[in-house]
Scaffold this motif. Sequence first.
Motif, short mmCIF file in Angstrom:
data_model
loop_
_atom_site.label_atom_id
_atom_site.label_comp_id
_atom_site.label_asym_id
_atom_site.label_seq_id
_atom_site.Cartn_x
_atom_site.Cartn_y
_atom_site.Cartn_z
N UNK A 100 -1.32 -43.19 -1.97
CA UNK A 100 -0.99 -42.49 -0.99
C UNK A 100 -2.10 -41.42 -0.56
N UNK A 101 -2.75 -41.27 0.59
CA UNK A 101 -3.57 -40.28 1.05
C UNK A 101 -2.72 -38.87 1.41
N UNK A 102 -3.52 -38.04 0.56
CA UNK A 102 -2.91 -36.60 0.80
C UNK A 102 -3.84 -36.08 1.97
N UNK A 103 -3.27 -35.38 2.99
CA UNK A 103 -3.85 -34.79 4.21
C UNK A 103 -3.81 -33.27 4.10
N UNK A 104 -4.83 -32.53 4.44
CA UNK A 104 -4.78 -31.12 4.50
C UNK A 104 -5.14 -30.77 6.10
N UNK A 105 -4.87 -29.58 6.46
CA UNK A 105 -5.26 -29.23 7.91
C UNK A 105 -6.60 -28.90 7.71
N UNK A 106 -7.28 -29.03 8.96
CA UNK A 106 -8.73 -28.34 8.86
C UNK A 106 -8.44 -27.08 9.67
N UNK A 107 -9.49 -26.13 9.70
CA UNK A 107 -9.55 -24.88 10.31
C UNK A 107 -8.84 -24.93 11.84
N UNK A 108 -9.46 -25.94 12.43
CA UNK A 108 -8.90 -26.26 13.84
C UNK A 108 -7.29 -26.71 13.96
N UNK A 109 -7.02 -27.30 13.04
CA UNK A 109 -5.73 -27.73 12.84
C UNK A 109 -4.65 -26.61 12.68
N UNK A 110 -4.89 -25.69 11.46
CA UNK A 110 -4.35 -24.47 11.33
C UNK A 110 -3.97 -23.61 12.79
N UNK A 111 -5.05 -23.21 13.43
CA UNK A 111 -5.32 -22.80 14.69
C UNK A 111 -4.45 -23.39 15.71
N UNK A 112 -4.51 -24.46 15.86
CA UNK A 112 -3.62 -25.34 17.07
C UNK A 112 -2.31 -25.17 16.78
N UNK A 113 -1.90 -25.30 15.50
CA UNK A 113 -0.27 -25.45 15.04
C UNK A 113 0.26 -24.05 15.01
N UNK A 114 -0.64 -23.09 14.65
CA UNK A 114 -0.23 -21.62 14.70
C UNK A 114 0.17 -21.30 16.07
N UNK A 115 -0.66 -21.63 16.99
CA UNK A 115 -0.44 -21.27 18.63
C UNK A 115 0.61 -22.08 18.95
N UNK A 116 0.93 -23.30 18.67
CA UNK A 116 2.08 -24.19 19.10
C UNK A 116 3.26 -23.33 18.51
N UNK A 117 3.30 -23.07 17.33
CA UNK A 117 4.61 -22.46 16.84
C UNK A 117 5.16 -21.00 17.68
N UNK A 118 4.08 -20.40 18.29
CA UNK A 118 4.43 -19.10 19.28
C UNK A 118 4.78 -19.62 20.60
N UNK A 119 4.62 -20.82 21.08
CA UNK A 119 4.86 -21.21 22.48
C UNK A 119 6.55 -21.52 22.76
N UNK A 120 7.00 -20.93 24.05
CA UNK A 120 8.26 -21.28 23.94
C UNK A 120 8.13 -22.58 24.61
N UNK A 121 9.52 -23.14 24.73
CA UNK A 121 9.81 -24.61 25.41
C UNK A 121 9.86 -24.14 26.81
N UNK A 122 9.36 -25.15 27.48
CA UNK A 122 9.30 -24.90 29.07
C UNK A 122 10.43 -25.55 29.70
N UNK A 123 11.07 -26.51 29.09
CA UNK A 123 12.12 -26.77 29.78
C UNK A 123 13.43 -26.64 28.94
N UNK A 124 14.74 -26.48 29.59
CA UNK A 124 16.02 -26.43 28.80
C UNK A 124 16.08 -27.79 27.97
N UNK A 125 15.93 -28.79 28.39
CA UNK A 125 16.12 -30.02 27.78
C UNK A 125 15.44 -30.01 26.51
#
Length: 189
Positions: free
Chosen positions: A71-96
């Motif tokens: 099993x390959x263990x994966x870690x985030x890169x610096x850019x991976x951390x940045x994009x996921x942290x930004x995504x976690x702050x973004x509201x959903x655009x659609x009620x659905x």
Amino acid sequence: MGWALPEWTVLALLREEPRHGFAIAALTAVDGPLGRIWRIPRPVIYRALSRLEPAGLIEPLAVESGAGPQRTVYALTGSGRAVVDEWLRQPSEHVRQLRSDLLVKLALLDRRGLDPRDLLRDQRAALEPIVSAVAAERERQEGFDAVLLAWRHTSASAALRFVDDLLAEASGGRRHADRPARRRSQDGG
């Protein structure tokens, strides 16, 4: 980035700690802590990993050997951390999307002990104009169009009440009685 919820979920779970695909799949399985919100089948997890690595968002860290397959263990890169942290702050655009997107984000923030209030405030700001626009359009429609807009208005209004309730709870400092408060780490993770 145009990633779907499985890719974002994989990134967010790797933001917590390095993992292999099987461990991520266990968390998103029907009986896993995230699977009760949004189930992601194991093949979809591995497909997400295969897309995220060439994008430079994750990297292999180690290979675990044991009785089963390697099993390959994966870690985030610096850019991976940045994009996921930004995504976690973004509201959903659609009620659905709220049933999956917002609830998964709230669960992921909770797993890391992070405050959801900024996300909830932004989600509220995104929902308010939707509720107003649907209400205004509903008054001008007849027949099934009016029925459909009634459904959309009720759904959007309920989502707004849900967000307001969570904001009130978070601002009041109430915690779930079944678990202790978690400390936020210095890096936000």
